[in-house]
Design a protein around this motif. Structure first.
Motif, PDB file in Angstrom:
ATOM      1  N   GLU A 140       0.833  -1.305  -0.098  1.00  0.00           N
ATOM      2  CA  GLU A 140       0.080   0.132  -0.042  1.00  0.00           C
ATOM      3  C   GLU A 140       0.794   1.197   0.117  1.00  0.00           C
ATOM      4  O   GLU A 140       0.646   2.200  -0.723  1.00  0.00           O
ATOM      5  N   LEU A 141       2.152   1.353   0.836  1.00  0.00           N
ATOM      6  CA  LEU A 141       2.681   2.106   0.810  1.00  0.00           C
ATOM      7  C   LEU A 141       3.462   2.622  -0.494  1.00  0.00           C
ATOM      8  O   LEU A 141       3.585   3.639  -1.028  1.00  0.00           O
ATOM      9  N   LEU A 142       3.899   1.589  -1.227  1.00  0.00           N
ATOM     10  CA  LEU A 142       4.487   1.665  -2.412  1.00  0.00           C
ATOM     11  C   LEU A 142       3.412   2.044  -3.489  1.00  0.00           C
ATOM     12  O   LEU A 142       4.036   2.929  -4.345  1.00  0.00           O
ATOM     13  N   ASN A 143       2.031   1.777  -3.315  1.00  0.00           N
ATOM     14  CA  ASN A 143       1.283   2.087  -4.458  1.00  0.00           C
ATOM     15  C   ASN A 143       1.049   3.705  -4.018  1.00  0.00           C
ATOM     16  O   ASN A 143       0.813   4.413  -5.149  1.00  0.00           O
ATOM     17  N   GLN A 144       0.950   4.230  -2.834  1.00  0.00           N
ATOM     18  CA  GLN A 144       0.742   5.583  -2.666  1.00  0.00           C
ATOM     19  C   GLN A 144       2.168   6.286  -3.216  1.00  0.00           C
ATOM     20  O   GLN A 144       1.885   7.370  -4.127  1.00  0.00           O
ATOM     21  N   GLN A 145       3.376   5.799  -2.967  1.00  0.00           N
ATOM     22  CA  GLN A 145       4.585   6.635  -3.800  1.00  0.00           C
ATOM     23  C   GLN A 145       4.518   6.163  -5.349  1.00  0.00           C
ATOM     24  O   GLN A 145       4.830   7.387  -6.011  1.00  0.00           O
ATOM     25  N   LEU A 146       4.078   5.088  -5.730  1.00  0.00           N
ATOM     26  CA  LEU A 146       3.948   5.147  -7.310  1.00  0.00           C
ATOM     27  C   LEU A 146       2.756   6.342  -7.774  1.00  0.00           C
ATOM     28  O   LEU A 146       3.137   7.061  -8.889  1.00  0.00           O
ATOM     29  N   SER A 147       1.807   6.489  -6.960  1.00  0.00           N
ATOM     30  CA  SER A 147       0.602   7.372  -7.388  1.00  0.00           C
ATOM     31  C   SER A 147       1.356   8.840  -7.477  1.00  0.00           C
ATOM     32  O   SER A 147       1.341   9.585  -8.370  1.00  0.00           O
ATOM     33  N   ALA A 148       2.269   8.954  -6.185  1.00  0.00           N
ATOM     34  CA  ALA A 148       2.874  10.276  -6.414  1.00  0.00           C
ATOM     35  C   ALA A 148       4.003  10.638  -7.374  1.00  0.00           C
ATOM     36  O   ALA A 148       4.029  11.631  -8.060  1.00  0.00           O
ATOM     37  N   LEU A 149       4.754   9.518  -7.925  1.00  0.00           N
ATOM     38  CA  LEU A 149       5.693   9.472  -8.985  1.00  0.00           C
ATOM     39  C   LEU A 149       4.939   9.634 -10.258  1.00  0.00           C
ATOM     40  O   LEU A 149       5.303  10.511 -11.309  1.00  0.00           O
ATOM     41  N   ARG A 150       3.750   9.069 -10.477  1.00  0.00           N
ATOM     42  CA  ARG A 150       3.081   9.256 -11.666  1.00  0.00           C
ATOM     43  C   ARG A 150       2.449  10.544 -11.827  1.00  0.00           C
ATOM     44  O   ARG A 150       2.531  11.369 -12.936  1.00  0.00           O
ATOM     45  N   GLN A 151       2.185  11.252 -10.661  1.00  0.00           N
ATOM     46  CA  GLN A 151       1.798  12.701 -10.802  1.00  0.00           C
ATOM     47  C   GLN A 151       2.973  13.679 -11.251  1.00  0.00           C
ATOM     48  O   GLN A 151       2.816  14.524 -12.053  1.00  0.00           O
ATOM     49  N   GLN A 152       3.975  13.364 -10.449  1.00  0.00           N
ATOM     50  CA  GLN A 152       5.273  14.222 -10.963  1.00  0.00           C
ATOM     51  C   GLN A 152       5.598  13.718 -12.557  1.00  0.00           C
ATOM     52  O   GLN A 152       6.127  14.593 -13.333  1.00  0.00           O
ATOM     53  N   ILE A 153       5.550  12.551 -13.100  1.00  0.00           N
ATOM     54  CA  ILE A 153       5.658  12.411 -14.235  1.00  0.00           C
ATOM     55  C   ILE A 153       4.777  13.023 -15.288  1.00  0.00           C
ATOM     56  O   ILE A 153       4.934  13.646 -16.313  1.00  0.00           O
ATOM     57  N   ALA A 154       3.574  13.228 -14.850  1.00  0.00           N
ATOM     58  CA  ALA A 154       2.655  13.727 -15.587  1.00  0.00           C
ATOM     59  C   ALA A 154       2.678  15.368 -15.745  1.00  0.00           C
ATOM     60  O   ALA A 154       2.724  16.028 -16.714  1.00  0.00           O
ATOM     61  N   LEU A 156       5.756  16.406 -15.566  1.00  0.00           N
ATOM     62  CA  LEU A 156       7.010  16.725 -16.363  1.00  0.00           C
ATOM     63  C   LEU A 156       6.570  16.508 -17.909  1.00  0.00           C
ATOM     64  O   LEU A 156       7.123  17.219 -18.769  1.00  0.00           O
ATOM     65  N   GLU A 157       5.501  15.697 -18.024  1.00  0.00           N
ATOM     66  CA  GLU A 157       5.039  15.524 -19.618  1.00  0.00           C
ATOM     67  C   GLU A 157       4.492  16.796 -20.092  1.00  0.00           C
ATOM     68  O   GLU A 157       4.686  17.242 -21.114  1.00  0.00           O
ATOM     69  N   ASN A 158       3.626  17.311 -19.148  1.00  0.00           N
ATOM     70  CA  ASN A 158       3.134  18.513 -19.367  1.00  0.00           C
ATOM     71  C   ASN A 158       3.945  19.825 -19.788  1.00  0.00           C
ATOM     72  O   ASN A 158       4.128  20.605 -20.875  1.00  0.00           O
ATOM     73  N   ALA A 159       5.188  19.936 -18.753  1.00  0.00           N
ATOM     74  CA  ALA A 159       6.283  20.713 -19.274  1.00  0.00           C
ATOM     75  C   ALA A 159       6.841  20.656 -20.509  1.00  0.00           C
ATOM     76  O   ALA A 159       7.544  21.439 -21.304  1.00  0.00           O
ATOM     77  N   GLU A 161       5.807  18.982 -23.001  1.00  0.00           N
ATOM     78  CA  GLU A 161       4.932  19.333 -24.047  1.00  0.00           C
ATOM     79  C   GLU A 161       4.827  20.892 -24.327  1.00  0.00           C
ATOM     80  O   GLU A 161       4.935  21.228 -25.610  1.00  0.00           O
ATOM     81  N   ALA A 162       4.949  21.583 -23.288  1.00  0.00           N
ATOM     82  CA  ALA A 162       5.022  23.190 -23.603  1.00  0.00           C
ATOM     83  C   ALA A 162       6.365  23.367 -24.187  1.00  0.00           C
ATOM     84  O   ALA A 162       6.486  24.282 -25.017  1.00  0.00           O
ATOM     85  N   SER A 163       7.243  22.684 -23.542  1.00  0.00           N
ATOM     86  CA  SER A 163       8.716  22.888 -24.086  1.00  0.00           C
ATOM     87  C   SER A 163       8.808  22.586 -25.633  1.00  0.00           C
ATOM     88  O   SER A 163       9.433  23.404 -26.549  1.00  0.00           O
ATOM     89  N   GLU A 164       8.319  21.372 -26.127  1.00  0.00           N
ATOM     90  CA  GLU A 164       8.048  20.973 -27.502  1.00  0.00           C
ATOM     91  C   GLU A 164       7.402  22.167 -28.181  1.00  0.00           C
ATOM     92  O   GLU A 164       7.949  22.229 -29.192  1.00  0.00           O
ATOM     93  N   SER A 165       6.515  22.775 -27.745  1.00  0.00           N
ATOM     94  CA  SER A 165       5.776  23.713 -28.617  1.00  0.00           C
ATOM     95  C   SER A 165       6.647  24.866 -28.770  1.00  0.00           C
ATOM     96  O   SER A 165       6.572  25.251 -29.957  1.00  0.00           O
ATOM     97  N   ARG A 166       7.042  25.287 -27.690  1.00  0.00           N
ATOM     98  CA  ARG A 166       7.932  26.386 -27.995  1.00  0.00           C
ATOM     99  C   ARG A 166       9.071  26.145 -28.860  1.00  0.00           C
ATOM    100  O   ARG A 166       9.611  26.872 -29.560  1.00  0.00           O
ATOM    101  N   ASP A 167       9.804  24.930 -28.907  1.00  0.00           N
ATOM    102  CA  ASP A 167      10.833  24.229 -29.641  1.00  0.00           C
ATOM    103  C   ASP A 167      10.265  24.314 -31.274  1.00  0.00           C
ATOM    104  O   ASP A 167      10.934  24.764 -32.001  1.00  0.00           O
ATOM    105  N   GLU A 168       9.050  23.968 -31.147  1.00  0.00           N
ATOM    106  CA  GLU A 168       8.491  23.944 -32.662  1.00  0.00           C
ATOM    107  C   GLU A 168       8.361  25.530 -33.104  1.00  0.00           C
ATOM    108  O   GLU A 168       8.815  25.657 -34.470  1.00  0.00           O
ATOM    109  N   GLN A 169       8.149  26.383 -32.350  1.00  0.00           N
ATOM    110  CA  GLN A 169       8.041  27.713 -32.845  1.00  0.00           C
ATOM    111  C   GLN A 169       9.179  28.307 -32.975  1.00  0.00           C
ATOM    112  O   GLN A 169       9.621  29.336 -34.107  1.00  0.00           O
ATOM    113  N   SER A 170      10.202  27.836 -32.311  1.00  0.00           N
ATOM    114  CA  SER A 170      11.658  28.300 -32.355  1.00  0.00           C
ATOM    115  C   SER A 170      12.208  27.978 -33.805  1.00  0.00           C
ATOM    116  O   SER A 170      12.948  28.466 -34.520  1.00  0.00           O
TER     117      SER A 170
END
Length: 342
Positions: A140-154, A156-159, A161-170
Motif C-alpha cells: 500500500e505504501l509503495l502504491n502511494q509512492q507510485l501514485s505520487a511518482l505518476r503525478q510528477q511524471i504527468a 513533467l510531460e506537460n512541461a 509538451e510546452a517545451s516542445e511547442s516552444r521548440d517548434e515555434q523556435s
C-alpha cells in the motif's frame, strides 16, 4: 460260572461320560476364545475408525492450510520470498502428514501427537499471516509512492509538451531566418559575382592579352615564370611590374565593393610534380606556400589592405593538366588569384 460273569461285568469301567464332559469343557473354552477374539476385533476396528477420523480431520485442516497458502501466494509478485516460506511451511505440513500417515499405518501414531503437529502448523500459519499483513502494508505504501511518482511524471510531460511547442515555434523562426539568410547570401554572391566579372574585365585591360596570363573559371592565373625564377620565391622585376598593376586594380575594387560584403582575394601557389632535391626548400608544398606569401606581401606593400588577402600553397596536388610532359608541367606552375567570400 454265572457268578464269575457277573463279577466280571461289575469290574468293567464306563469312560464315556468323562469323555463327554471333557469335550464340553473344550468347546466352552473355544467359544470363550472366539468371543474374546471377536471382542478384540471389535475394539481394534473402533480404534482404527477413530484414527481414520483423526486423519480425515488432519486432511481437512491441511486442505484449509493449502487454500490459505494459495491465497497468500497470489497476493503480490514482489513478495516471492514470503511465498517461498509459505511453500516451505506447506512442505513441512505434507511431511508431517506423511509421518502421521506412516504412524497410523504402523499403529504407532496417536491423536495427541497429531493435534500437537496441527497446533504447530496453525502457529506457523499465524506467523505467515502476520508477515503477509506487513507485506500488504508495504505494498500500500509503495502504491502511494507510485501514485505520487505518476503525478510528477504527468507534470513533467506537460512541461515537456510546452517545451516542445516552444521548440517548434523556435524551429519555425530558425527556418524562416535560414531562408532569409540564404536569400541574403545569394544576393551577396550575385553582387560579388558582378564585382568579380568587373574586376577580371579590368585586369584583362590592364594586363593586356598575354599567353602566360589567363582566366580559368573564377580565377585569374599567372604562370610562375612571369613572376619567379625557377626554384625561387623572390619576385622578378617583370613580376613586380605586373603585380603593381594588379595592386592598383585591387585598390580600385576595395573602393567599389560595399563594406558589408566580406570578401578576400585568395592567392594560391602551385608547382609541377618534379621533386625538389637539395636547396632551401623541403618540398614543392613549401615552395608554393612561399611564392603565394611573397605575392601577398608585395601587394600589401602596394597598399592593398591585409584583411582582403590570403596566401595558400597547394604544391603539385592541384594540377590543371595531368601528365609529365613539359607543356603540362609548365601550365601547372602558376599563381592563381580568386575573388571569393571569406
Amino acid at each position: 460260572m454265572a457268578l464269575s460273569r457277573n463279577r466280571r461285568s461289575e469290574r468293567t469301567i464306563d469312560y464315556w461320560p468323562g469323555f463327554v464332559d471333557a469335550l464340553s469343557t473344550l468347546l466352552l473354552a473355544i467359544m470363550f476364545l472366539l468371543s474374546v477374539f471377536v471382542l478384540a476385533q471389535f475394539l481394534l476396528s473402533r480404534e482404527i475408525t477413530g484414527k481414520d477420523a483423526v486423519l480425515d480431520r488432519l486432511n481437512s485442516q491441511i486442505n484449509e492450510l493449502t487454500q490459505l497458502l494459495a491465497l497468500e501466494r497470489s497476493s503480490s509478485q514482489d513478495y516471492q520470498d514470503q511465498i517461498a516460506t509459505l511453500r516451505a511451511s506447506l512442505a513441512d505440513a505434507e511431511d508431517a502428514r506423511t509421518r502421521l500417515q506412516q504412524a497410523l499405518d504402523s499403529g504407532s501414531g496417536s491423536a495427541t501427537a497429531a493435534n500437537e503437529q496441527v497446533s504447530d502448523l496453525e502457529t506457523a500459519l499465524d506467523d505467515q499471516k502476520a508477515l503477509s499483513q506487513r507485506a500488504r502494508s508495504q505494498i500500500e505504501l509503495l502504491n502511494q509512492q507510485l501514485s505520487a511518482l505518476r503525478q510528477q511524471i504527468a507534470a513533467l510531460e506537460n512541461a515537456l509538451e510546452a517545451s516542445e511547442s516552444r521548440d517548434e515555434q523556435s524551429q519555425t523562426k530558425i527556418a524562416d531566418l535560414g531562408r532569409r539568410l540564404n536569400v541574403a547570401l545569394a544576393q551577396r554572391v550575385q553582387e560579388l559575382s558582378r564585382y568579380r566579372s568587373d574586376f577580371f574585365g579590368r585586369l584583362r585591360e590592364i594586363l593586356s592579352d598575354r599567353d602566360n596570363i589567363r582566366v580559368v573559371g573564377d580565377r585569374f592565373v599567372f604562370q610562375s615564370e612571369v613572376l619567379f625564377a625557377s626554384g625561387s620565391d623572390v619576385l622578378q622585376p617583370e613580376g613586380m611590374a605586373e603585380m603593381a598593376k594588379l595592386a592598383d586594380a585591387i585598390n580600385e575594387l576595395v573602393k567599389e565593393i560595399p563594406s558589408d560584403i566580406n570578401w578576400i582575394i585568395r592567392v594560391d601557389g602551385h608547382t609541377d610534380n618534379i621533386p625538389i632535391t637539395g636547396g632551401r626548400y623541403e618540398d614543392n608544398w613549401e615552395l608554393s606556400s612561399n611564392r603565394a606569401d611573397a605575392v601577398v606581401r608585395f601587394l600589401i606593400d602596394e597598399g592593398v589592405p591585409p584583411t582582403r588577402l590570403a596566401a595558400t600553397g597547394f604544391g603539385e596536388f592541384q594540377p590543371l593538366e595531368e601528365g609529365d610532359s613539359p607543356e603540362a608541367r609548365a601550365r601547372n606552375r602558376r599563381i592563381e588569384f580568386k575573388l571569393t567570400e571569406r
